[in-house]
Design a protein around this motif. Structure first.
Motif, short mmCIF file in Angstrom:
data_model
loop_
_atom_site.label_atom_id
_atom_site.label_comp_id
_atom_site.label_asym_id
_atom_site.label_seq_id
_atom_site.Cartn_x
_atom_site.Cartn_y
_atom_site.Cartn_z
N ASP A 119 0.81 -1.21 0.00
CA ASP A 119 0.00 0.00 0.00
C ASP A 119 0.85 1.27 0.00
N VAL A 120 2.09 1.17 0.46
CA VAL A 120 2.94 2.36 0.49
C VAL A 120 4.03 2.30 -0.55
N ALA A 121 4.05 1.26 -1.38
CA ALA A 121 5.05 1.15 -2.43
C ALA A 121 4.79 2.20 -3.51
N GLU A 122 5.88 2.70 -4.07
CA GLU A 122 5.75 3.71 -5.12
C GLU A 122 5.13 3.06 -6.36
N ARG A 123 4.12 3.72 -6.90
CA ARG A 123 3.45 3.20 -8.08
C ARG A 123 3.67 4.14 -9.26
N ARG A 124 4.05 3.59 -10.39
CA ARG A 124 4.21 4.40 -11.58
C ARG A 124 2.83 4.74 -12.15
N PRO A 125 2.67 5.95 -12.70
CA PRO A 125 1.39 6.27 -13.33
C PRO A 125 1.19 5.42 -14.57
N SER A 126 -0.04 5.18 -14.91
CA SER A 126 -0.32 4.41 -16.12
C SER A 126 -0.07 5.27 -17.34
N LEU A 127 0.20 4.62 -18.48
CA LEU A 127 0.42 5.34 -19.72
C LEU A 127 -0.81 6.15 -20.10
N HIS A 128 -1.98 5.56 -19.89
CA HIS A 128 -3.22 6.24 -20.24
C HIS A 128 -3.39 7.53 -19.44
N ALA A 129 -3.18 7.46 -18.13
CA ALA A 129 -3.34 8.64 -17.29
C ALA A 129 -2.30 9.71 -17.64
N HIS A 130 -1.07 9.29 -17.87
CA HIS A 130 -0.01 10.25 -18.22
C HIS A 130 -0.31 10.92 -19.56
N GLY A 256 21.07 5.15 -28.61
CA GLY A 256 20.80 5.83 -27.34
C GLY A 256 19.38 6.34 -27.21
N LEU A 257 18.56 6.18 -28.26
CA LEU A 257 17.18 6.62 -28.22
C LEU A 257 16.28 5.53 -27.65
N ASP A 258 15.06 5.91 -27.28
CA ASP A 258 14.10 4.97 -26.70
C ASP A 258 13.07 4.57 -27.76
N PRO A 259 13.13 3.34 -28.26
CA PRO A 259 12.19 2.94 -29.32
C PRO A 259 10.77 2.69 -28.81
N LYS A 260 10.58 2.57 -27.49
CA LYS A 260 9.26 2.30 -26.93
C LYS A 260 9.04 3.18 -25.70
N PRO A 261 8.74 4.45 -25.90
CA PRO A 261 8.61 5.37 -24.75
C PRO A 261 7.46 5.02 -23.82
N GLY A 262 6.47 4.29 -24.30
CA GLY A 262 5.34 3.93 -23.45
C GLY A 262 5.68 2.92 -22.38
N ALA A 264 7.84 3.08 -20.19
CA ALA A 264 8.28 3.71 -18.93
C ALA A 264 7.15 3.83 -17.93
N PHE A 265 5.93 3.48 -18.34
CA PHE A 265 4.76 3.64 -17.49
C PHE A 265 4.15 2.29 -17.17
N ALA A 266 3.37 2.27 -16.10
CA ALA A 266 2.67 1.04 -15.71
C ALA A 266 1.66 0.69 -16.78
N GLN A 267 1.58 -0.59 -17.09
CA GLN A 267 0.67 -1.05 -18.13
C GLN A 267 -0.59 -1.62 -17.50
N ASP A 268 -1.73 -1.23 -18.03
CA ASP A 268 -3.00 -1.76 -17.55
C ASP A 268 -3.26 -3.11 -18.17
N GLY A 269 -3.91 -3.98 -17.43
CA GLY A 269 -4.35 -5.25 -17.99
C GLY A 269 -3.35 -6.38 -17.89
N PHE A 270 -2.16 -6.14 -17.28
CA PHE A 270 -1.18 -7.20 -17.15
C PHE A 270 -1.23 -7.76 -15.73
N GLU A 271 -1.26 -9.05 -15.63
CA GLU A 271 -1.32 -9.72 -14.33
C GLU A 271 -0.01 -10.46 -14.07
N ALA A 272 0.45 -10.36 -12.83
CA ALA A 272 1.65 -11.10 -12.46
C ALA A 272 1.36 -12.60 -12.48
N ILE A 273 2.36 -13.37 -12.86
CA ILE A 273 2.20 -14.82 -12.90
C ILE A 273 2.18 -15.35 -11.47
N VAL A 274 1.16 -16.09 -11.14
CA VAL A 274 1.06 -16.75 -9.84
C VAL A 274 1.32 -18.23 -10.05
#
Length: 488
Positions: A119-130, A256-262, A264-274
């Motif tokens: 609950d207190v861990a730093e969360r990256r903003p989602s790409l959509h919100a940014h 040195g460029l970033d081919p996938k700038p998106g 850098a943000f948290a992705q919606d819809g991805f679930e961690a493998i359990v």
């Protein structure tokens, strides 16, 4: 011949797939998320089912790789009778994975009211919100912001804008020039640079423009990225007029460029493998196999509530409904318990056969088929296939799909034991990783080395495995090494 009616008695035998049997088969194949969704739906429909988080399970006892139960066999655990409270798969008997004190490893304490360190861990903003925030800042007019917000909905996970501007303008009834103007504002102002690009070349160009490094030579190189990927410097020299040193500087700058700038943000819809099964080293030097309690729904039949409502039931319809709910609840409890035991049985056999992988890595992986495992544990091959679908095993070497351990056998060149296809792929990758400038191996060279090591593999099969690993041909690898040598 005269026709006549006769009455005969005939006895036949056939296999009938009842709805409950079909559902039991589906339960076996469900992934963790699918199973949880199914159980949640059943609990909403059936008032006799209640959550039993933290309860022990009959099937969740830890087992050794040899198949024996750790801490007591099945003969020491009584199966509940129909209608009694039956605990569903929960925490394995013995120490839990993590801190071993019975609490979840990410809780701060027992008396903290369920407060989690997450609950207190730093969360990256989602790409959509940014992207919405960037659109609001970049476009000053209300009409333009509405268009920009609509464009945000077409961003993919890499931050690219996947739409045709003409079709987009037509669907909204606005001029194409207006859409292009809003898009230009977004590309010029939004951060990180490259957001809202429509392809890779445009993404890189936007970043170079922010750095004032976009010139005609860069424009030509970005228009011919396929040549750059193939390291075809001869053609690039002809198109740009640059020498090898200049092209190496351009290549270094593009890298040195970033081919996938998106990303850098948290992705919606991805679930961690359990993982469904956890494998750990046992005290006796073997392997301990146990079910992961976090991947197992735990439900009980609430018999206290059943007795209360049964005493108040008056009509036959109400009694029939309660009987149906009780039967359905007991079936679900038994089915989930049997599912957990089946998964544990299959996983234990996999661990027993793949001891070499657990101790040595991919090089120790042995050929294994669904049929061989099914015969060893006395199950049908289709049952093993359902068990291993969408299930994961957490091992000291990482988390893998169960299907990962099933590989075809490759004959030995000297008549020894067969080799696993995955271990051969790993060996091919090791050989290629050890290459150096002037010593790049062709597919024929790799096949020859493997044959000396006892692996009988044709050149075309080496090429197929190499391509499956995403490794370029020897010509491409040689060009890449020469490019690195020139850049150094």
């Amino acid at each position: 011949m005269a026709l006549s009616a006769k009455l005969q008695v005939r006895q036949t035998q056939s296999l009938v797939m009842t709805p409950q049997l079909l559902q039991s088969i589906r339960l076996l194949q469900y992934s963790h998320l699918e199973l949880q969704a199914f159980v949640d739906k059943e609990m909403e429909r059936n008032p006799l089912l209640v959550s039993a988080a933290g309860e022990p399970s009959l099937a969740a006892a830890a087992v050794s790789a040899t198949g024996g139960l750790a801490g007591g066999g099945e003969e020491n655990s009584a199966r509940p009778a129909a209608g009694e409270q039956a605990p569903m798969p929960g925490r394995p008997v013995g120490s839990a994975p993590g801190n071993g004190n019975g609490r979840s490893g990410n809780r701060l304490g027992a008396g903290d009211g369920g407060f989690r360190i997450d609950d207190v861990a730093e969360r990256r903003p989602s790409l959509h919100a940014h992207a919405l925030a960037e659109a609001a800042d970049a476009v000053p007019t209300a009409a333009g912001r509405a268009l920009a917000e609509s464009m945000v909905e077409h961003l993919d996970e890499s931050g690219y804008l996947r739409l045709d501007t003409a079709e987009f303008a037509g669907s909204l009834g606005v001029p194409v020039a207006t859409v292009e103007a809003v898009l230009s504002q977004l590309q010029a102002e939004a951060t990180p640079a490259g957001l809202f690009a429509r392809d890779l070349a445009e993404c890189l160009a936007l970043q170079l423009k922010r750095q004032n490094r976009y010139d005609p030579v860069m424009e030509t190189v970005l228009a011919n990225l396929d040549l750059l990927a193939r390291r075809d410097f001869a053609e690039l020299r002809r198109l740009t007029g640059e020498d090898d040193a200049g092209l190496m500087d351009i290549l270094t700058e593009i890298r040195g460029l970033d081919p996938k700038p998106g990303h850098a943000f948290a992705q919606d819809g991805f679930e961690a493998i359990v993982p469904d099964v956890i494998v750990a080293e046992a005290a006796d030097g073997g392997w301990q196999v146990e079910l992961n309690p976090d991947a197992l729904p735990r439900v009980l039949v609430d018999n206290d509530y059943l007795r209360t409502v049964r005493d108040g039931a008056r009509s036959d319809e109400e009694k029939a409904f309660l009987g149906e709910c009780q039967q359905s609840a007991n079936w679900l409890v038994r089915s989930l318990d049997q599912r957990a035991k089946t998964i544990l049985k299959v996983a234990s056999e996999i661990v027993r056969r793949q001891d070499g992988f657990l101790t040595k890595g991919v090089g120790g992986l042995k050929p294994m088929t669904l049929m061989s495992v099914a015969e060893a544990i006395g199950m049908h091959e289709s049952t093993v296939s359902r068990v291993t679908a969408t299930k994961h095993i957490a091992t000291p070497r990482g988390t893998f799909e169960m299907r990962f351990f099933f590989t075809v056998a490759i004959a030995s060149a000297n008549g020894g034991d067969a080799h696993s296809a995955e271990s051969v792929k790993h060996r091919i990758k090791t050989l290629i990783d050890a290459e150096s400038v002037g010593k790049v191996m062709s597919d024929d060279d790799i096949a020859a080395v493997l044959k000396e090591e006892g692996v009988d593999l044709a050149r075309r099969t080496v090429a197929k495995y190499r391509e499956a690993l995403g490794i370029a041909s020897s010509i491409q690898r040689r060009r890449e090494m020469n490019a690195r040598r020139l850049a150094s």
